[in-house]
Design a protein around this motif. Structure first.
Motif, PDB file in Angstrom:
ATOM      1  N   LEU A  24      -1.013  -7.894   4.776  1.00  0.00           N
ATOM      2  CA  LEU A  24      -0.633  -6.768   4.402  1.00  0.00           C
ATOM      3  C   LEU A  24       0.972  -6.817   4.364  1.00  0.00           C
ATOM      4  N   SER A  25       1.682  -7.692   5.281  1.00  0.00           N
ATOM      5  CA  SER A  25       3.013  -7.771   5.569  1.00  0.00           C
ATOM      6  C   SER A  25       3.504  -8.305   4.171  1.00  0.00           C
ATOM      7  N   ILE A  26       3.024  -9.460   3.538  1.00  0.00           N
ATOM      8  CA  ILE A  26       3.368  -9.863   2.435  1.00  0.00           C
ATOM      9  C   ILE A  26       3.302  -9.205   1.224  1.00  0.00           C
ATOM     10  N   SER A  27       1.919  -8.291   1.136  1.00  0.00           N
ATOM     11  CA  SER A  27       1.921  -7.414  -0.012  1.00  0.00           C
ATOM     12  C   SER A  27       2.896  -6.140   0.109  1.00  0.00           C
ATOM     13  N   ALA A 149       2.905  -0.735  11.271  1.00  0.00           N
ATOM     14  CA  ALA A 149       4.306   0.140  10.791  1.00  0.00           C
ATOM     15  C   ALA A 149       5.465  -0.524  11.105  1.00  0.00           C
ATOM     16  N   SER A 150       5.576  -1.328  11.830  1.00  0.00           N
ATOM     17  CA  SER A 150       6.811  -2.428  12.041  1.00  0.00           C
ATOM     18  C   SER A 150       6.993  -3.322  10.977  1.00  0.00           C
ATOM     19  N   ALA A 151       5.881  -4.009  10.668  1.00  0.00           N
ATOM     20  CA  ALA A 151       5.839  -4.923   9.396  1.00  0.00           C
ATOM     21  C   ALA A 151       6.222  -4.066   8.389  1.00  0.00           C
ATOM     22  N   ARG A 152       5.810  -2.728   8.062  1.00  0.00           N
ATOM     23  CA  ARG A 152       5.956  -2.073   6.884  1.00  0.00           C
ATOM     24  C   ARG A 152       7.553  -1.706   6.705  1.00  0.00           C
ATOM     25  N   ASN A 153       7.733  -1.566   7.998  1.00  0.00           N
ATOM     26  CA  ASN A 153       9.355  -1.206   7.856  1.00  0.00           C
ATOM     27  C   ASN A 153      10.475  -1.936   7.691  1.00  0.00           C
ATOM     28  N   THR A 155       9.650  -4.540   5.788  1.00  0.00           N
ATOM     29  CA  THR A 155       9.802  -4.824   4.637  1.00  0.00           C
ATOM     30  C   THR A 155      10.318  -3.872   3.655  1.00  0.00           C
ATOM     31  N   ARG A 156      10.462  -2.571   4.294  1.00  0.00           N
ATOM     32  CA  ARG A 156      11.108  -1.363   3.555  1.00  0.00           C
ATOM     33  C   ARG A 156      12.529  -1.421   3.559  1.00  0.00           C
ATOM     34  N   ILE A 157      13.180  -2.103   4.633  1.00  0.00           N
ATOM     35  CA  ILE A 157      14.505  -2.462   4.726  1.00  0.00           C
ATOM     36  C   ILE A 157      14.945  -3.466   3.782  1.00  0.00           C
ATOM     37  N   LEU A 158      14.287  -4.645   3.706  1.00  0.00           N
ATOM     38  CA  LEU A 158      14.456  -5.747   3.044  1.00  0.00           C
ATOM     39  C   LEU A 158      13.956  -5.502   1.451  1.00  0.00           C
ATOM     40  N   GLY A 159      13.114  -5.125   1.178  1.00  0.00           N
ATOM     41  CA  GLY A 159      12.673  -4.973   0.047  1.00  0.00           C
ATOM     42  C   GLY A 159      13.423  -4.261  -1.183  1.00  0.00           C
ATOM     43  N   PRO A 160      13.832  -2.831  -0.852  1.00  0.00           N
ATOM     44  CA  PRO A 160      14.821  -2.084  -1.822  1.00  0.00           C
ATOM     45  C   PRO A 160      16.307  -2.717  -1.865  1.00  0.00           C
TER      46      PRO A 160
END
Length: 415
Positions: A24-27, A149-153, A155-160
């Motif tokens: 899920l983190s990779i996705s 949620a931590s993993a999601r966030n 990636t939310r920081i780095l992704g955009p």
């Protein structure tokens, strides 16, 4: 559906949860690159908010259209198998979107591929809502939600930010290509999970349609669920839909792709801070009132966008929004896990997602029309105000004030 054994000492001690966490983190790493890349990629070849609205809405409409069916599938079959198949499909369709952007094809060709990707997302979401309760139980449920949620966030920081930099330098198509690769890698991780097969169904057992009706009956009989869903239907149309369309359009003429990526990443920073705290700090027993009030604050960036705020203030408000949204997300997931029977989680979750998201394409498609009539700034500020009012009004529902989290419960209700 039988539960996978939860290892003692926290959810990460379970190999199945670790593979799920990794996949899920990779996705998510790729998925958080996609909105920035797709928005500026479409604008680069069309310079049209209407085309951006059409491409974005086609994916959302397809997601919404298949979500209820996805809930029935996820509660009827092995959720790990569902995630593997949908990951493969999403990877292939997103690769097609990347190819079209990289070769500067007509945006109409993006519509069927975006819709196809939306179908796989609609089948994925209910399975994700239910599988956590197959992998962990009891006290580990909030911890698992907070870790995810931590993993999601992160990636939310780095992704955009990565997407903004890639889009500004080599074009959005490469960021979309990375998202396609992430879906395929995630599917490989999910293949390492092996949940027990569901109990065999007799010839006279309930049909898929009967299972879906059971999920609907449960959903509509619980005001604490459908009232929040209704409030989010307003929130998603007035706030999220407007933000997704008018945000990049306004940013395109003001702070640019890199600045917009920074604003989106700031929300990830705030959400990460909240999720890290929530890994260790137990939620209050009755958490829904503060969670809903926090979502009213989450409309602030859209209001400031309409007011013409610069990158600094937009990023600051976005960081606060990240904290607020993450707090609500962990609260809502934990409340669902501890108050809805495990066998119904995906079906009830599908209704929650469907009815709260069905309004999103309306907001996305109406945003450019309203902006042409009243101005983008006015539409943004008004949308934020309407969404905040929806969150505050639903807090008046009595059953939401009474809903509780039982941290000592070993699982979820059986009926």
């Amino acid at each position: 559906m039988p539960k996978a054994a939860a290892a003692s000492g926290g959810p990460l001690r379970s190999p199945a949860f670790r593979w799920f966490f990794a996949g899920l983190s990779i996705s998510m790493a790729g998925s958080f690159m996609s909105p920035v890349a797709l928005a500026f990629g479409v604008l680069a070849i069309t310079d049209s908010a209407a085309w951006l609205s059409a491409v974005t809405a086609s994916a959302v409409v397809a997601t919404v259209a298949t979500m209820l069916f996805g809930g029935g599938i996820a509660d009827r079959y092995r959720r790990d198998s569902v995630l593997r198949l949908t990951g493969l499909g999403a990877g292939v369709t997103q690769a097609g979107v990347a190819a079209l952007l990289l070769t500067h094809q007509h945006p109409a060709l993006l519509l069927p591929l975006a819709a196809g990707n939306g179908v796989f997302q609609g089948l994925t979401t209910p399975a994700l809502r239910g599988i956590v309760s197959n992998l962990v139980a009891g006290r580990d449920l909030q911890t698992a939600s907070s870790l995810l949620a931590s993993a999601r966030n992160v990636t939310r920081i780095l992704g955009p930010t990565a997407a903004g930099l890639l889009t500004a330098s080599v074009g959005g198509g490469w960021a979309i290509a990375a998202d396609a690769a992430s879906f395929l890698l995630a599917a490989a991780c999910f293949s390492r999970i092996s949940l027990p097969a569901p109990a065999p169904r007799g010839k006279d057992g309930p049909t898929m349609l009967a299972d879906m009706r059971e999920g609907w009956r449960y959903f509509r009989s619980r005001p604490w669920i459908w009232s929040v869903t209704l409030a989010f239907a307003v929130f998603n149309a007035a706030n999220r839909g407007v933000w997704q369309i008018l945000g990049p359009v306004i940013a395109h003429d003001t702070i640019g792709a890199a600045g917009w990526g920074l604003v989106l990443s700031a929300q990830g920073v705030g959400a990460l801070l909240a999720s890290v705290v929530l890994v260790k700090v137990r939620l209050m027993r009755r958490p829904m009132m503060p969670a809903l009030f926090s979502m009213a604050l989450a409309t602030l960036p859209l209001v400031l966008l309409g007011a013409g705020a610069n990158t600094f203030w937009l990023a600051a408000a976005s960081l606060l929004t990240g904290v607020a949204v993450e707090f609500f997300t962990v609260v809502w997931e934990t409340v669902n896990y501890t108050n809805i029977p495990e066998r119904l989680l995906s079906r009830v979750g599908a209704h929650d997602e469907f009815w709260s998201t069905v309004s999103l394409p309306v907001g996305q498609m109406s945003a450019p029309v309203l902006a042409a009539a009243f101005g983008a700034a006015t539409v943004a500020a008004t949308g934020g105000g309407v969404a905040a009012a929806a969150m505050l009004l639903v807090a008046l529902v009595p059953s939401l004030r009474r809903i509780e989290i039982n941290h000592d419960d070993a699982g979820v209700p059986s009926a």
